[in-house]
Design a protein around this motif. Structure first.
Motif, mmCIF file in Angstrom:
data_model
loop_
_atom_site.group_PDB
_atom_site.id
_atom_site.type_symbol
_atom_site.label_atom_id
_atom_site.label_comp_id
_atom_site.label_asym_id
_atom_site.label_seq_id
_atom_site.Cartn_x
_atom_site.Cartn_y
_atom_site.Cartn_z
ATOM 1 N N ASN A 19 -5.201 9.686 0.259
ATOM 2 C CA ASN A 19 -4.386 10.095 -0.887
ATOM 3 C C ASN A 19 -5.236 10.794 -1.941
ATOM 4 O OD1 ASN A 19 -2.082 9.060 0.286
ATOM 5 N ND2 ASN A 19 -2.273 7.091 -0.719
ATOM 6 N N ARG B 236 0.674 -5.720 6.979
ATOM 7 C CA ARG B 236 0.365 -4.310 7.218
ATOM 8 C C ARG B 236 0.693 -3.420 6.018
ATOM 9 N NH1 ARG B 236 2.018 -0.939 12.577
ATOM 10 N NH2 ARG B 236 0.872 0.933 12.036
ATOM 11 N N GLY B 237 1.871 -3.562 5.456
ATOM 12 C CA GLY B 237 2.268 -2.725 4.320
ATOM 13 C C GLY B 237 1.310 -2.813 3.140
ATOM 14 N N TYR C 25 4.738 -13.504 4.762
ATOM 15 C CA TYR C 25 3.824 -12.684 5.554
ATOM 16 C C TYR C 25 4.047 -12.895 7.051
ATOM 17 C CZ TYR C 25 1.522 -11.030 1.388
ATOM 18 O OH TYR C 25 1.269 -10.425 0.177
ATOM 19 N N LEU D 122 -1.754 -3.771 3.071
ATOM 20 C CA LEU D 122 -3.077 -3.269 3.423
ATOM 21 C C LEU D 122 -3.101 -1.749 3.580
ATOM 22 C CD1 LEU D 122 -4.408 -5.947 5.922
ATOM 23 C CD2 LEU D 122 -5.091 -5.587 3.550
ATOM 24 N N ASN D 123 -1.989 -1.158 3.993
ATOM 25 C CA ASN D 123 -1.941 0.292 4.155
ATOM 26 C C ASN D 123 -2.161 1.010 2.825
ATOM 27 O OD1 ASN D 123 -1.652 0.390 6.896
ATOM 28 N ND2 ASN D 123 0.568 0.561 6.849
ATOM 29 N N TYR D 124 -1.732 0.405 1.745
ATOM 30 C CA TYR D 124 -1.954 1.000 0.424
ATOM 31 C C TYR D 124 -3.450 1.242 0.209
ATOM 32 C CZ TYR D 124 -2.443 1.368 -4.621
ATOM 33 O OH TYR D 124 -2.790 1.777 -5.873
ATOM 34 N N TYR D 125 -4.259 0.253 0.529
ATOM 35 C CA TYR D 125 -5.701 0.373 0.340
ATOM 36 C C TYR D 125 -6.341 1.237 1.429
ATOM 37 C CZ TYR D 125 -4.953 -3.177 -3.139
ATOM 38 O OH TYR D 125 -4.499 -3.844 -4.239
ATOM 39 N N LYS D 126 -5.808 1.139 2.640
ATOM 40 C CA LYS D 126 -6.364 1.885 3.762
ATOM 41 C C LYS D 126 -6.207 3.391 3.554
ATOM 42 C CE LYS D 126 -4.505 1.981 8.057
ATOM 43 N NZ LYS D 126 -3.999 1.408 9.294
ATOM 44 N N THR D 127 -5.135 3.808 2.922
ATOM 45 C CA THR D 127 -4.872 5.233 2.733
ATOM 46 C C THR D 127 -5.379 5.754 1.390
ATOM 47 O OG1 THR D 127 -2.676 4.780 1.821
ATOM 48 C CG2 THR D 127 -2.819 5.159 4.205
#
Length: 119
Positions: A28, A16-17, A10, A19-24
């Motif tokens: 989606n 970032r990667g 990390y 967390l972006n899954y959950y953020k978007t």
């Protein structure tokens, strides 16, 4: 050793990667909903299995309660584990997956025979 590895990875790539899954997630979902509005949803007749983790605090087993309306040929199995049931109860999950594959294979053959009979 495991913690050191995670810190090293990390530190190199950041968080970032993942967390972006959950953020978007909401974005989606909205995009998919726009492409397939609820009034146009289709029923999925493909034989299916759903393995539920009894103690999953993220994907609650209750979230699958209406699934059979959209996927009528689904079978459910429950594992007494949390979100990462495949690591918590690896042998049990592998046994379930083996059962699911054998069942899906048998149901596929039955469905294929039924379809050929109607042609």
């Amino acid at each position: 050793a495991e913690l050191d590895y995670l810190v090293q990875e990390y530190s190199r790539s950041g968080f970032r990667g993942p967390l972006n899954y959950y953020k978007t997630g909401k974005v989606n979902f909205d995009d998919e909903l726009a492409a397939f509005p609820l009034k146009h949803q289709r029923v999925i007749h493909t034989p299916s299995w759903m393995v539920l983790a009894k103690n999953d605090i993220y994907l609650l087993p209750s979230m699958a309660e209406g699934m059979a309306a959209t996927v009528p040929n689904v079978k459910f199995a429950t594992v007494d584990a949390g979100h990462f049931c495949m690591t918590e109860k690896a042998e049990e999950v592998n046994a379930l997956l083996k059962t699911a594959v054998e069942d899906l294979k048998a149901r596929r053959n039955v469905n294929t025979t039924a379809i050929k009979a109607t042609l």
